[in-house]
Design an enzyme around this catalytic site. Structure first.
Site, PDB file in Angstrom:
ATOM      1  N   HIS A   1      20.422  56.528   9.473  1.00 17.58           N
ATOM      2  CA  HIS A   1      18.999  56.646  10.372  1.00 17.58           C
ATOM      3  C   HIS A   1      18.485  57.966  10.698  1.00 17.58           C
ATOM      4  O   HIS A   1      17.304  58.075  10.497  1.00 17.58           O
ATOM      5  CB  HIS A   1      19.783  56.345  11.792  1.00 17.58           C
ATOM      6  CG  HIS A   1      20.286  54.602  11.647  1.00 17.58           C
ATOM      7  ND1 HIS A   1      21.223  54.295  12.956  1.00 17.58           N
ATOM      8  CD2 HIS A   1      20.042  53.665  10.791  1.00 17.58           C
ATOM      9  CE1 HIS A   1      21.437  52.823  12.625  1.00 17.58           C
ATOM     10  NE2 HIS A   1      20.962  52.594  11.469  1.00 17.58           N
TER      11      HIS A   1
ATOM     12  N   SER B   1      17.456  49.453   8.275  1.00 17.59           N
ATOM     13  CA  SER B   1      17.232  50.291   9.446  1.00 17.59           C
ATOM     14  C   SER B   1      16.766  51.794   9.125  1.00 17.59           C
ATOM     15  O   SER B   1      16.061  52.169   9.864  1.00 17.59           O
ATOM     16  CB  SER B   1      18.533  50.230  10.289  1.00 17.59           C
ATOM     17  OG  SER B   1      19.627  50.636   9.651  1.00 17.59           O
TER      18      SER B   1
END
Length: 250
Positions: A196, A145
């Site tokens: 992230h 991610s």
């Protein structure tokens, strides 16, 4: 990118993924299929490995285990983790790979993988060194991610006037990664906020042109293999090379 936990291998999740990719087969190109296939093979078919031995663990990386920067991106905590990551990656790959070309798209994935992992390690070290806060230094995270967040930033710079749906909200694309960063952390506290965030930072660095020399090397290799000059209009972080009429500015 999740802090490590158990791994599942439910065939139903694999079938759902195959269904999603089958629906996109007419618009999906080879690079997207290769990256997704590697992720899926490692999760569903390869012999299980202890996640703590291959995750992004800043203390271990700075001790010399540099391979973790790459291996962590291709390991997932469970079936839900890999499903949502690969579906998100699919649609970003469908949009970005035609812009870059397959070889340059794969190079982009490699660049963003290494950059996001290296930035996460640097962040943890900096927080430990300047603020004496050790929690990030020992955090073990896995998943693709961070790269997906970076791809979102790269894509938004090439479609700045569009909007994206993030949860219940419609957000201008240039803010979508930031909105998703906050929303994911609220909905899934186990997600790695630092991973992230560093993915977003890697995307910003790419858009600033920091990694252009690497893409230029890839272009040179493509030109040599074809025995032709480098094609015009190739996408770089802050514009294009050559004499193409199309130019992307950030």
């Amino acid at each position: 990118m999740f802090r490590q936990r158990r791994r599942d291998r439910d065939p139903f999740t694999l079938l759902l993924l195959v269904s999603q990719f089958a629906q996109a087969q007419h618009v999906m190109q080879a690079g997207t299929a290769i990256v997704a296939g590697i992720n899926a093979y490692i999760h569903f078919f390869a012999p299980p490995v202890p996640l703590h031995e291959y995750c992004i663990l800043p203390s271990a990386i700075l001790a010399g285990e540099y391979y973790r920067i790459v291996t962590a991106a291709f390991l997932h905590a469970d079936d839900a983790h890999i499903y949502f990551n690969l579906v998100s990656f699919l649609w970003k790959g469908i949009k970005l790979e035609p812009m870059f070309g397959t070889a340059r798209f794969l190079a982009l994935i490699g660049i963003l993988t290494v950059a996001s992992g290296a930035l996460a390690t640097l962040f943890a070290f900096s927080v430990l060194h300047f603020f004496a806060e050790p929690s990030f230094f020992g955090e073990c995270a896995v998943g693709f991610s961070a790269v997906i967040f970076a791809l979102k930033v790269v894509l938004s710079a090439r479609s700045p006037d569009t909007t994206e749906v993030v949860g219940p909200f419609s957000v201008p694309s240039k803010y979508a990664a930031w909105a998703e960063l906050i929303l994911i952390q609220l909905v899934t506290p186990n997600a790695s906020f630092v991973g992230h965030l560093c993915g977003i930072a890697a995307g910003i660095l790419f858009n600033l042109g920091i990694f252009n020399p690497i893409l230029q090397l890839v272009d040179g290799g493509i030109a040599v293999s074809r025995s032709n000059p480098r094609p015009h209009g190739r996408f770089y972080g802050s514009g294009t090379a050559g004499s193409s009429a199309e130019t992307w500015e950030n």
